[in-house]
Design a protein around this motif. Sequence first.
Motif, PDB file in Angstrom:
ATOM      1  N   PHE A 214       0.810  -1.217   0.000  1.00  9.10           N
ATOM      2  CA  PHE A 214       0.000   0.000   0.000  1.00  9.10           C
ATOM      3  C   PHE A 214       0.849   1.275   0.000  1.00  9.10           C
TER       4      PHE A 214
ATOM      5  N   GLU B  25      -1.854  -8.452  -8.048  1.00  9.21           N
ATOM      6  CA  GLU B  25      -3.270  -8.079  -8.090  1.00  9.21           C
ATOM      7  C   GLU B  25      -3.830  -8.032  -6.670  1.00  9.21           C
TER       8      GLU B  25
ATOM      9  N   TRP C 124      -7.362  -8.033  -4.591  1.00  7.58           N
ATOM     10  CA  TRP C 124      -8.790  -8.334  -4.660  1.00  7.58           C
ATOM     11  C   TRP C 124      -9.405  -7.942  -3.321  1.00  7.58           C
TER      12      TRP C 124
ATOM     13  N   ARG D  94     -11.864  -7.064  -8.104  1.00  3.80           N
ATOM     14  CA  ARG D  94     -10.787  -6.122  -8.324  1.00  3.80           C
ATOM     15  C   ARG D  94     -11.321  -4.704  -8.098  1.00  3.80           C
ATOM     16  N   PRO D  95     -10.688  -3.938  -7.235  1.00  2.04           N
ATOM     17  CA  PRO D  95     -11.182  -2.567  -6.976  1.00  2.04           C
ATOM     18  C   PRO D  95     -10.838  -1.626  -8.109  1.00  2.04           C
ATOM     19  N   GLU D  96     -11.658  -0.616  -8.264  1.00  3.21           N
ATOM     20  CA  GLU D  96     -11.355   0.433  -9.246  1.00  3.21           C
ATOM     21  C   GLU D  96     -10.333   1.385  -8.641  1.00  3.21           C
ATOM     22  N   THR D  97      -9.308   1.717  -9.395  1.00  2.00           N
ATOM     23  CA  THR D  97      -8.296   2.641  -8.921  1.00  2.00           C
ATOM     24  C   THR D  97      -8.207   3.824  -9.886  1.00  2.00           C
ATOM     25  N   ASP D  98      -7.845   4.957  -9.334  1.00  2.00           N
ATOM     26  CA  ASP D  98      -7.724   6.158 -10.163  1.00  2.00           C
ATOM     27  C   ASP D  98      -6.481   6.074 -11.049  1.00  2.00           C
TER      28      ASP D  98
END
Length: 213
Positions: free
Chosen positions: A55, A196, A198, A209-213
């Motif tokens: 992170f 990846e 999740w 899968r998360p949406e990332t900017d």
Amino acid sequence: MHSFPQHLLGGYQRFLEGRYARETARYKELARGGQSPTTMIICCCDSRAAPETIFDVGPGELFVLRNIANLVPPFQPDAGQHGTSAGIEYAVNALGISDLIVLGHGRCGGIRWALNPGAPLATGDFIGKWMSMLTPVTEQVSTYTFLTPAERETALERLSVRNSIKNLRTFPYISSREAEGKLTVHGAWFDVSTAELWVMNNESGDFVRPETD
């Protein structure tokens, strides 16, 4: 007398010259004022799955508790010495964290041992007993004969995250803070091979899968 590992001393020197030099004020602030992270992560001891790296966080940002296979036992205040439960109690009641994450990962050795109870480390003094808290889930996954061994491991890695979250909610101060909207419990799984991430959907339990900017 054995010398301290030289590669660690080299890393320490790079830390002094790099991150510490850039963030000296931050370290001094943390030393004076203490820590106040808002997020706790319960993760595996596995050296490939360090949450601070995954992170990309700095000092004071995460309260991290690591154990074999990122397991959480049920709330059980007895005469035993419960390191994981003590860490949870401190994070929730002393630090007042607002997010608690159980982070599993791919190719977890503890999960592999749980699915192969004859493996040497699973029959040692501590690991086998520790992993036994996952036995009901392990037995269920072991019946999935249509899955390959690798698929069974992935299934158990993710199911164990859900099981740990279920156990977290047996802690009265966690369930009460959740109900008050003061704490959110999350699940996630990291694939060491592909990097990846999740994230568990709190309503369905699915990992997405998360949406990332």
